[in-house]
Design an enzyme around this catalytic site. Structure first.
Site, PDB file in Angstrom:
ATOM      1  N   HIS A   1       7.413  -8.157  14.003  1.00 24.58           N
ATOM      2  CA  HIS A   1       6.492  -7.156  12.763  1.00 24.58           C
ATOM      3  C   HIS A   1       4.958  -7.154  13.867  1.00 24.58           C
ATOM      4  O   HIS A   1       4.299  -6.379  12.340  1.00 24.58           O
ATOM      5  CB  HIS A   1       6.473  -8.383  12.238  1.00 24.58           C
TER       6      HIS A   1
ATOM      7  N   TYR B   1       5.700   6.910  -4.097  1.00 19.11           N
ATOM      8  CA  TYR B   1       6.139   6.922  -2.638  1.00 19.11           C
ATOM      9  C   TYR B   1       7.379   7.121  -2.495  1.00 19.11           C
ATOM     10  O   TYR B   1       8.177   7.420  -0.846  1.00 19.11           O
ATOM     11  CB  TYR B   1       6.403   5.414  -2.121  1.00 19.11           C
TER      12      TYR B   1
ATOM     13  N   HIS C   1       8.357   0.916   2.025  1.00 16.16           N
ATOM     14  CA  HIS C   1       8.025  -0.623   1.162  1.00 16.16           C
ATOM     15  C   HIS C   1       8.018   0.110  -0.260  1.00 16.16           C
ATOM     16  O   HIS C   1       7.962   1.216  -0.536  1.00 16.16           O
ATOM     17  CB  HIS C   1       6.561  -0.676   1.175  1.00 16.16           C
TER      18      HIS C   1
ATOM     19  N   ARG D   1      11.968  -2.677  10.685  1.00 12.75           N
ATOM     20  CA  ARG D   1      11.869  -3.987  10.649  1.00 12.75           C
ATOM     21  C   ARG D   1      12.988  -4.655  11.744  1.00 12.75           C
ATOM     22  O   ARG D   1      13.758  -3.877  12.139  1.00 12.75           O
ATOM     23  CB  ARG D   1      12.126  -4.899   9.788  1.00 12.75           C
TER      24      ARG D   1
ATOM     25  N   LYS E   1      15.318  -3.356   3.025  1.00  7.65           N
ATOM     26  CA  LYS E   1      15.925  -4.501   2.141  1.00  7.65           C
ATOM     27  C   LYS E   1      16.596  -3.589   0.613  1.00  7.65           C
ATOM     28  O   LYS E   1      16.272  -2.995   0.885  1.00  7.65           O
ATOM     29  CB  LYS E   1      14.183  -5.003   1.581  1.00  7.65           C
TER      30      LYS E   1
ATOM     31  N   ARG F   1       5.356  -3.395  14.067  1.00  3.96           N
ATOM     32  CA  ARG F   1       5.544  -2.605  12.846  1.00  3.96           C
ATOM     33  C   ARG F   1       3.889  -2.685  12.128  1.00  3.96           C
ATOM     34  O   ARG F   1       3.719  -1.205  11.708  1.00  3.96           O
ATOM     35  CB  ARG F   1       6.341  -3.294  11.912  1.00  3.96           C
TER      36      ARG F   1
END
Length: 299
Positions: A245, A280, A271, A149, A173, A248
């Site tokens: 983005h 994940y 994510h 990002r 994030k 990305r």
């Protein structure tokens, strides 16, 4: 309860309890600002703890009539639900009026991707004779080579580069850290910038550990990265409206198209999925590294 104090408490809650970034906290606050404006526009202003489900439904109709697209409406609704969850958690209200509020149906629009040829053209368009040329090439290589990002790129630290073992550590994030494999082209570009160009820049106090600096020795802004990419696109005559983005998304698309495991790509992007998060979170790092090295076209 008045709106300013409720919103102030909500912002503190999102920052301290949810560990959200300053940008995310402000985005949530702007959503509640819209609800406040709606609640106070009538002859009898409604306080946050007096809002009912019917009021919230009228609010959704209100922003729909303003012409907001479903995805924007859904984002605002998410902010409203988070706000009332906070009020309920802090026992400032007895029941959550947003609990039965339905989200607008959203048609997912896939972001634009660039071909590998387009990526090469963008990087080739960088003027390496200029002082910032080597830095900008390293930026492009890292954005595309690691799928970062833009905020992860601007906040990337020298102390989080492990180029000898081909990994970098990024903060995503929610201040969540992850290790991302980095390929040969990005490593070469980074080393040239760090070893040959960056030492000639007088670094501002507090920016000593930041990888990418401007000519005044401070970290780059998100706006600069956006502008740089758009200028490169214009230079090669690219008609698509691209942003950081886009690189990305191209990173992920090219890996998957090349046969990479979807779970590994998900892990590298940082994510989370409500239904498959556990899948994940425990992937082997060597497997991640071999996946990107094997399938990324720039390796």
């Amino acid at each position: 309860m008045d709106w300013p104090s409720a919103i102030k408490g909500f912002k503190a809650y999102m920052k301290l309890e949810r560990s959200l970034s300053a940008n995310s906290v402000e985005a949530y606050a702007r959503d509640i600002d819209k609800l406040q404006q709606f609640a106070e526009q009538g002859t009898k202003p409604v306080k946050p703890d007096d809002i009912k489900l019917a009021d919230l439904r009228q609010f959704i109709n209100f922003i729909n009539e303003l012409g907001m697209i479903p995805s924007s409406q859904a984002r605002i609704l998410s902010g409203v639900k988070a706000f009332y969850k906070y009020l309920l958690t802090e026992e400032l209200i007895d029941s959550d009026p947003s609990e039965l509020l339905e989200s607008p149906k959203i048609q997912r629009k896939l972001p634009d991707t660039l071909s590998y040829n387009d990526i090469n053209k963008l990087i080739a368009a960088i003027d390496l004779s200029k002082p910032e040329g080597m830095r900008n090439k390293a930026i492009m290589e890292v954005l595309y080579g690691c799928g970062l990002r833009v905020s992860e790129l601007t906040e990337l630290k020298l102390s989080n580069l492990y180029l000898d073992i081909e990994f970098i550590k990024v903060t995503g994030k929610g201040n969540k850290e992850r290790l991302v494999p980095i390929g040969n082209e990005a490593i070469k570009a980074l080393k040239l910038w760090i070893q040959q160009v960056r030492p000639n820049i007088p670094v501002k106090k507090g920016h000593e550990d930041i990888v990418f600096l401007n000519r005044r020795g401070a970290g780059l802004t998100r706006v600069y990265i956006f502008t740089m990419i758009k200028e490169l696109a214009a230079a090669i005559g690219l008609q698509k409206n691209i942003s950081p983005h886009t690189l990305r998304h191209s990173f992920a698309t090219h890996l998957v198209e090349g046969g990479a495991d979807l779970r590994a790509v998900q892990e590298m992007l940082g994510h989370e999925s409500i239904t498959t998060t556990e899948i994940y979170t425990h992937l082997d790092r060597e497997y991640l590294k071999s996946t990107i090295i094997q399938h990324h076209p720039r390796n």
